[in-house]
Motif scaffolding. Structure first.
Motif, PDB file in Angstrom:
ATOM      1  N   GLU A   3      42.172  34.349  43.946  1.00 33.99           N
ATOM      2  CA  GLU A   3      42.356  32.864  43.600  1.00 33.99           C
ATOM      3  C   GLU A   3      42.339  32.245  45.116  1.00 33.99           C
ATOM      4  O   GLU A   3      43.275  32.404  45.710  1.00 33.99           O
ATOM      5  CB  GLU A   3      43.564  32.668  42.933  1.00 33.99           C
ATOM      6  N   LYS A   5      42.219  28.675  47.106  1.00 38.13           N
ATOM      7  CA  LYS A   5      42.851  27.056  46.754  1.00 38.13           C
ATOM      8  C   LYS A   5      42.480  26.407  48.139  1.00 38.13           C
ATOM      9  O   LYS A   5      43.409  26.617  49.046  1.00 38.13           O
ATOM     10  CB  LYS A   5      44.037  26.932  46.297  1.00 38.13           C
ATOM     11  N   ASP A  23      37.512  26.303  47.293  1.00 39.62           N
ATOM     12  CA  ASP A  23      38.100  26.641  45.804  1.00 39.62           C
ATOM     13  C   ASP A  23      37.437  27.671  45.049  1.00 39.62           C
ATOM     14  O   ASP A  23      36.202  27.347  44.659  1.00 39.62           O
ATOM     15  CB  ASP A  23      38.423  25.244  44.970  1.00 39.62           C
ATOM     16  N   THR A  25      37.655  30.862  42.133  1.00 34.56           N
ATOM     17  CA  THR A  25      38.243  31.851  41.505  1.00 34.56           C
ATOM     18  C   THR A  25      37.408  32.921  40.711  1.00 34.56           C
ATOM     19  O   THR A  25      36.545  32.710  40.251  1.00 34.56           O
ATOM     20  CB  THR A  25      39.216  31.308  40.200  1.00 34.56           C
ATOM     21  N   GLU A  27      37.370  36.326  38.542  1.00 37.04           N
ATOM     22  CA  GLU A  27      38.220  36.833  37.392  1.00 37.04           C
ATOM     23  C   GLU A  27      37.875  38.434  37.327  1.00 37.04           C
ATOM     24  O   GLU A  27      36.729  39.038  37.733  1.00 37.04           O
ATOM     25  CB  GLU A  27      37.982  36.236  36.024  1.00 37.04           C
ATOM     26  N   HIS A  32      30.821  37.242  40.942  1.00 36.28           N
ATOM     27  CA  HIS A  32      30.400  35.916  41.479  1.00 36.28           C
ATOM     28  C   HIS A  32      29.498  35.976  42.680  1.00 36.28           C
ATOM     29  O   HIS A  32      29.743  36.959  43.294  1.00 36.28           O
ATOM     30  CB  HIS A  32      31.700  35.234  41.974  1.00 36.28           C
ATOM     31  N   GLU A  63      44.749  34.349  47.058  1.00 32.27           N
ATOM     32  CA  GLU A  63      45.863  35.456  46.439  1.00 32.27           C
ATOM     33  C   GLU A  63      44.912  36.366  45.800  1.00 32.27           C
ATOM     34  O   GLU A  63      43.794  35.854  45.122  1.00 32.27           O
ATOM     35  CB  GLU A  63      46.710  34.857  45.494  1.00 32.27           C
TER      36      GLU A  63
END
Lengths: 251, 425
Positions: A3, A5, A23, A25, A27, A32, A63
């Motif tokens: 994650e 940000k 930004d 994320t 999963e 990605h 994170e």
């Protein structure tokens, strides 16, 4: 799993902002892809995440499984499950590939408080994994990346990935310098590691790698930001039309 | 030209502290060497060839004291099948040595003087040749005053290495040994050397290689800290002969290793290599002079120095290619890995070429640990200390790989690893 940000990063040595608020994320179980023109900040993102010196995080956070990555040393990030497949794997003369692999595996295990792998067990596992990547005994014995062809270096990266079983894999321009056959071999190696518990971040200029490693999500990066996110079709759009129109859209 | 008075005084003071062995076949050579020494005088800090290494403690009448060092580990080469020849503080130790007999080689001691010996024509000859164009007075002193040494005449391929082992037991020992190795046509021998020799050690090895002869030499110096050593290797290479020497030096307040080779026969090959590990009060000097005087010869000089906490490394290396030495292939590299800002590396690489069809290259660098390599290893989970050690091993690898026998390479690397491990906080 990963994650990121509002990540903002500048070079330590000069007053140059490279990442201007990323930004992202990723999963578990997903692939990605990040695409973008030269100088958009893709490689910087991979270096900052894996802990290379020379960058200063000015804002934001990153994170991995809830742990603050940016607070850790490079080796701690590796033990926490982060893996970067290098665009330019480094040659280490005088250090056998096998010794290196075993030291890496056991350093991580030790850091996590796990039992170290004994040499018999290690040998068995490494041979099995090397075989599927067409890495022979000779290549395992040779000094790390010394005298390896471009394709061999990249396969060696994937072997390390397979041995270290990371949670999140970042592939930085893994297709660069590979011919079609070598790329397929590398892609097969990556695909074999796709797993519900593992996330991938594939950085590439070109769509062709994504023919082999099919992404779930594609991001376009430009000037230190992610300017567009979509499905696999976004990669095709880049392939056909280039980045210019996407950048104009954003502006 | 008369010597400057201080230099002459220092030389005479040193000579007065020594006893010239008398009688036997070596007497004329010793007398000649003493005359050479008196003409040259011992090195002085103002001598150009001693610009980077202060010679005072190597030439003083009395050896500075050096504490006896307990390594707390098994000596290197101990596990292999070899012929052991042991010297303690420069004195031959018959008890600890094997019988001086091995197929393919005649072995005798310098101290066992008779009137005739094959070494008569060789002893001091290569040393005397090596005095031009640069003087090496400590080697002349050695020829004159050496108390003992091993004379080896190799007539075939020797089945196992000959291991010269040195022990240091007295704080004030001042040892002078002179070995002679003559390899006859087609002969081949491996000489290993290890162990702290004395508080101060002056050693010469003269190596004469006939056509198609082979000489392999692997030496370790250390890990004693306070010793002082000045060593010389003089070699003469015949047609298609091979000469390879490698030295690992760990610790040592003062070490000067000179290697002086003449490639006299066509198609000869000479490799001179060394790696040293210095921490703190450490001074190590490799001085090499290779003369190409025949066609199509190859020479390599590969020196790597790992220096930390104010250690000093010196390299003076020269390739001289004479007018007729066409097709010479000369290579010279000297590099230091400086692990902090206090350590220093002083290098003087030289090429002097009079032939027009040669390939000679040389390079010298000083640098810190490679940051890209360090990041690569850490990104794989290796803690910084382990990663730095691996990169240090990688740094010296090119020199270690000059050793032909892979099992010897491994043994050398193990010693370096252990040295690094002891220093990893």
């Amino acid at each position: 799993m990963l994650e990121i940000k509002n990540l903002q990063v500048k070079l330590e040595e000069e007053d140059k902002q490279i990442l201007k608020g990323v930004d992202l994320t990723v999963e578990a179980g997903k692939v990605h892809a990040i695409m973008g023109p030269n100088g958009s900040g893709k490689s910087t993102l991979s270096y900052v995440l894996s802990g290379k010196d020379g960058y200063e995080v000015t804002d934001g956070s990153a994170e991995l499984l809830g742990e603050d990555l940016l607070d850790m040393d490079a080796e701690e990030r590796a033990a926490a499950g982060l893996f970067l497949a290098f665009q330019y794997p480094v040659e280490i003369p005088g250090v056998g590939n096998m010794t290196f692999l075993r030291t890496a595996v056991n350093s991580q295990r030790k850091a996590r408080g796990e039992e170290e792998m004994n040499s018999t067990e290690f040998l068995k596992v490494v041979r099995e994994k090397a075989k599927s990547l067409k890495i022979d005994a000779e290549m395992l014995k040779r000094p790390v990346n010394v005298g390896f062809s471009g394709g061999e270096k990249k396969r060696n990266e994937i072997l390390q990935m397979a041995m270290l079983e990371p949670k999140l894999c970042i592939l930085d321009e893994t297709d660069s310098g590979l011919d079609v056959d070598a790329m397929k071999l590398v892609a097969d190696g990556v695909n074999a590691l796709r797993d519900e518990g593992r996330g991938f971040l594939v950085i590439t200029h070109y769509q062709r790698l994504l023919d082999h490693i099919k992404p779930d999500v594609v991001h376009i990066m430009h000037d230190g930001r992610i300017i567009k996110t979509g499905g696999p079709e976004l990669a095709l759009e880049v392939e056909n039309e280039g980045y210019a129109h996407l950048i104009e859209e954003e502006a | 030209m008369a010597l400057a008075q201080p230099k002459q005084d220092a030389t005479e003071a040193r000579i007065a502290a020594l006893e010239l062995p008398e009688g036997g076949w070596s007497a004329p050579a010793r007398k000649d060497a003493l005359a050479r020494l008196r003409a040259m005088g011992l090195p002085h800090a103002r001598d150009e060839y001693w610009k980077y290494t202060r010679p005072e403690t190597l030439v003083s009448a009395e050896a500075p004291k050096a504490a006896v060092f307990d390594a707390g580990e098994a000596p290197i080469f101990g596990e292999r099948d070899r012929l052991k020849i042991v010297f303690t503080d420069g004195v031959f130790d018959a008890e600890a040595s094997d019988e001086l007999a091995l197929e393919g080689v005649e072995i005798a001691r310098l101290a066992e003087a008779s009137d005739i010996h094959w070494a008569k024509d060789l002893y001091g000859t290569l040393e005397a040749n090596g005095q031009t164009p640069v003087e090496r007075p400590l080697a002349a002193l050695n020829t004159a005053f050496a108390t003992d040494g091993i004379l080896m005449r190799v007539t075939g391929k020797v089945s196992k290495p000959i291991n010269l082992i040195y022990h240091h037991k007295s704080e004030t020992s001042d040892a002078i040994l002179h070995h002679v190795v003559k390899v006859e046509e087609g002969g081949d021998v491996t000489i290993l050397e290890n162990g702290p020799a004395a508080a101060r050690f002056n050693k010469v090895i003269e190596v004469d290689l006939a056509d198609r002869a082979g000489f392999h030499h692997v030496r370790t110096q250390g890990r004693d800290h306070e010793r002082r050593a000045a060593t010389h290797i003089f070699g003469r290479l015949g047609t298609e002969s091979t000469f390879k020497t490698f030295t690992l030096t760990v610790n040592g307040v003062m070490t000067r290793n000179e290697c002086v080779l003449e490639l006299n026969g066509d198609d000869a090959v000479a490799h001179v290599a060394g790696a040293c590990m210095g921490d703190g009060d450490f001074h190590h000097d490799d001085t090499v002079f290779i003369t190409h005087d025949a066609v199509n010869c190859e020479s390599r000089q590969v020196f790597k120095k790992v220096l930390r906490n104010g250690a000093t490394g010196v390299f003076q290396g020269k390739i001289l290619v004479k007018p007729d030495a066409q097709k010479t292939d000369g290579y010279q590299i000297s590099q230091s890995l400086l692990l902090d800002d206090d350590s220093q590396f002083l290098a003087k690489p030289e090429l002097e070429i009079y032939a027009d069809d040669v390939a000679c290259s040389h390079g010298s660098t000083s640098g810190a640990i490679d940051e890209d390599g360090l990041f690569y290893l850490r990104a794989r989970g290796l803690p910084r200390g382990i990663a730095e050690d691996l990169l240090t091993i990688a740094f010296i690898a090119e020199a270690v790989q000059e050793v032909e026998d892979e099992s010897l390479q491994e043994e050398i690397v193990e010693r370096v690893e252990a040295w690094l491990l002891r220093r990893r906080g």
